[in-house]
Scaffold this motif. Structure first.
Motif, PDB file in Angstrom:
ATOM      1  N   ILE A 198      11.014  -5.054  -4.518  1.00 38.98           N
ATOM      2  CA  ILE A 198      11.356  -3.641  -4.445  1.00 38.98           C
ATOM      3  C   ILE A 198      10.917  -3.056  -3.107  1.00 38.98           C
ATOM      4  O   ILE A 198      10.152  -3.664  -2.362  1.00 38.98           O
ATOM      5  N   ASN A 199      11.444  -1.867  -2.808  1.00 41.81           N
ATOM      6  CA  ASN A 199      11.025  -1.118  -1.633  1.00 41.81           C
ATOM      7  C   ASN A 199       9.915  -0.149  -2.057  1.00 41.81           C
ATOM      8  O   ASN A 199      10.182   0.810  -2.792  1.00 41.81           O
ATOM      9  N   LEU A 200       8.690  -0.412  -1.645  1.00 45.75           N
ATOM     10  CA  LEU A 200       7.578   0.469  -1.980  1.00 45.75           C
ATOM     11  C   LEU A 200       7.616   1.708  -1.100  1.00 45.75           C
ATOM     12  O   LEU A 200       7.973   1.643   0.088  1.00 45.75           O
ATOM     13  N   GLU A 201       7.228   2.843  -1.680  1.00 48.36           N
ATOM     14  CA  GLU A 201       7.214   4.083  -0.917  1.00 48.36           C
ATOM     15  C   GLU A 201       6.134   4.046   0.160  1.00 48.36           C
ATOM     16  O   GLU A 201       6.349   4.477   1.284  1.00 48.36           O
ATOM     17  N   ASN A 202       4.957   3.574  -0.162  1.00 51.15           N
ATOM     18  CA  ASN A 202       3.858   3.489   0.801  1.00 51.15           C
ATOM     19  C   ASN A 202       3.185   2.129   0.661  1.00 51.15           C
ATOM     20  O   ASN A 202       3.857   1.112   0.654  1.00 51.15           O
ATOM     21  N   SER A 203       1.889   2.112   0.517  1.00 48.93           N
ATOM     22  CA  SER A 203       1.171   0.863   0.302  1.00 48.93           C
ATOM     23  C   SER A 203       1.266   0.477  -1.166  1.00 48.93           C
ATOM     24  O   SER A 203       1.826   1.200  -1.986  1.00 48.93           O
ATOM     25  N   VAL A 204       0.731  -0.679  -1.511  1.00 50.54           N
ATOM     26  CA  VAL A 204       0.766  -1.141  -2.892  1.00 50.54           C
ATOM     27  C   VAL A 204       0.021  -0.143  -3.770  1.00 50.54           C
ATOM     28  O   VAL A 204      -1.163   0.136  -3.548  1.00 50.54           O
ATOM     29  N   PRO A 205       0.681   0.444  -4.772  1.00 52.89           N
ATOM     30  CA  PRO A 205       0.050   1.492  -5.570  1.00 52.89           C
ATOM     31  C   PRO A 205      -0.838   0.922  -6.672  1.00 52.89           C
ATOM     32  O   PRO A 205      -0.703  -0.226  -7.074  1.00 52.89           O
ATOM     33  N   ASP A 206      -1.722   1.773  -7.178  1.00 52.22           N
ATOM     34  CA  ASP A 206      -2.525   1.433  -8.341  1.00 52.22           C
ATOM     35  C   ASP A 206      -1.744   1.858  -9.578  1.00 52.22           C
ATOM     36  O   ASP A 206      -1.530   3.038  -9.811  1.00 52.22           O
ATOM     37  N   THR A 207      -1.279   0.877 -10.342  1.00 50.17           N
ATOM     38  CA  THR A 207      -0.417   1.186 -11.491  1.00 50.17           C
ATOM     39  C   THR A 207      -1.124   0.907 -12.812  1.00 50.17           C
ATOM     40  O   THR A 207      -0.493   0.803 -13.852  1.00 50.17           O
ATOM     41  N   ASN A 208      -2.446   0.764 -12.774  1.00 53.10           N
ATOM     42  CA  ASN A 208      -3.161   0.420 -13.998  1.00 53.10           C
ATOM     43  C   ASN A 208      -3.208   1.574 -14.988  1.00 53.10           C
ATOM     44  O   ASN A 208      -3.250   1.365 -16.198  1.00 53.10           O
ATOM     45  N   ALA A 209      -3.231   2.808 -14.477  1.00 58.20           N
ATOM     46  CA  ALA A 209      -3.452   3.957 -15.357  1.00 58.20           C
ATOM     47  C   ALA A 209      -2.206   4.349 -16.137  1.00 58.20           C
ATOM     48  O   ALA A 209      -2.285   4.689 -17.318  1.00 58.20           O
ATOM     49  N   ASP A 210      -1.056   4.340 -15.505  1.00 57.18           N
ATOM     50  CA  ASP A 210       0.167   4.859 -16.123  1.00 57.18           C
ATOM     51  C   ASP A 210       1.193   3.748 -16.323  1.00 57.18           C
ATOM     52  O   ASP A 210       1.302   2.825 -15.513  1.00 57.18           O
ATOM     53  N   PRO A 211       1.983   3.840 -17.383  1.00 55.42           N
ATOM     54  CA  PRO A 211       3.027   2.829 -17.618  1.00 55.42           C
ATOM     55  C   PRO A 211       4.125   2.919 -16.566  1.00 55.42           C
ATOM     56  O   PRO A 211       4.401   3.994 -16.020  1.00 55.42           O
ATOM     57  N   LEU A 212       4.758   1.788 -16.297  1.00 55.90           N
ATOM     58  CA  LEU A 212       5.854   1.732 -15.321  1.00 55.90           C
ATOM     59  C   LEU A 212       7.186   1.939 -16.024  1.00 55.90           C
ATOM     60  O   LEU A 212       7.361   1.565 -17.187  1.00 55.90           O
ATOM     61  N   SER A 213       8.128   2.519 -15.288  1.00 53.72           N
ATOM     62  CA  SER A 213       9.471   2.713 -15.828  1.00 53.72           C
ATOM     63  C   SER A 213      10.480   2.679 -14.688  1.00 53.72           C
ATOM     64  O   SER A 213      10.121   2.867 -13.513  1.00 53.72           O
TER      65      SER A 213
END
Length: 211
Positions: A137-152
């Motif tokens: 995928i094309n990330l908006e910035n650096s690798v995000p922390d996705t542990n807190a919220d579910p991905l969709s």
């Protein structure tokens, strides 16, 4: 008038010129001459373009004469025919970039999505057969922390159709699906399957848990 011009120039004239060019080149070959007429002269007449990149795009399904010319003018010299396929150069851009650089309309964007789609591959088939498929995928910035919220995955709100498909962590946009994967991912989302997502760096795993 449109029908008459189409019959005379898009079909009859281009076919006649193509046949004539082939005969002339056969004659030149028999005469052991190094000269040749342009073999693509007929298609150039049919599609109304004068650039090899524009002709390649038109012959692969792009319907817009204007867009083909615009893309051909902007292709870097390193990506001209003999080098990279113009589709590969287009696939490095996002839908938003296509709109900004080429002033592409909705129908033209749809054509570009079809052109840049990765050939001979079905993400949906991979998903159904293996329960998991993976895309970059094309990330908006650096690798995000996705542990807190579910991905969709969902179309980016406020974008004109066809909207880019965004990867969201909760309500926060963290990246977008690449143009080459847009059509395949849209097909997966249209199935209505319950999906799980796992992001590792810039690689997104799409899984369909056993129903």
């Amino acid at each position: 008038m449109v029908d008459a011009v189409t019959r005379r120039f898009e079909h009859f004239l281009s076919w006649t010129v193509g046949a004539l060019v082939e005969l002339v080149n056969l004659y030149l070959a028999d005469a052991e001459s190094d000269h040749r007429l342009c073999p693509e002269l007929g298609p150039y007449i049919r599609y109304g373009v004068s650039d090899p990149s524009a002709l390649s795009l038109m012959m692969q399904g792009l319907r817009s004469w204007r867009l083909a010319h615009e893309i051909a003018q902007q292709i870097p010299e390193d990506d001209q025919p003999g080098g990279t396929d113009p589709r590969e150069w287009l696939a490095t851009m996002t839908i938003s970039e296509w709109r900004q650089r080429f002033t592409a309309s909705t129908s033209e964007i749809l054509d570009l999505l079809g052109l840049t789609r990765t050939r001979h591959r079905s993400l949906l088939r991979n998903l159904l057969e293996n329960t998991t498929t993976r895309i970059d995928i094309n990330l908006e910035n650096s690798v995000p922390d996705t542990n807190a919220d579910p991905l969709s995955l969902a179309p980016v709100p406020g974008s004109p159709e066809p909207a880019p498909i965004g990867i969201f962590s909760g309500t926060r946009l963290i990246g977008t699906v690449r143009s080459a994967d847009h059509a395949d991912v849209s097909t997966i989302l249209d199935t209505g399957l319950e999906l799980d997502f796992d992001l590792i760096g810039a690689s997104l795993a799409i899984s369909a848990p056993d129903q």
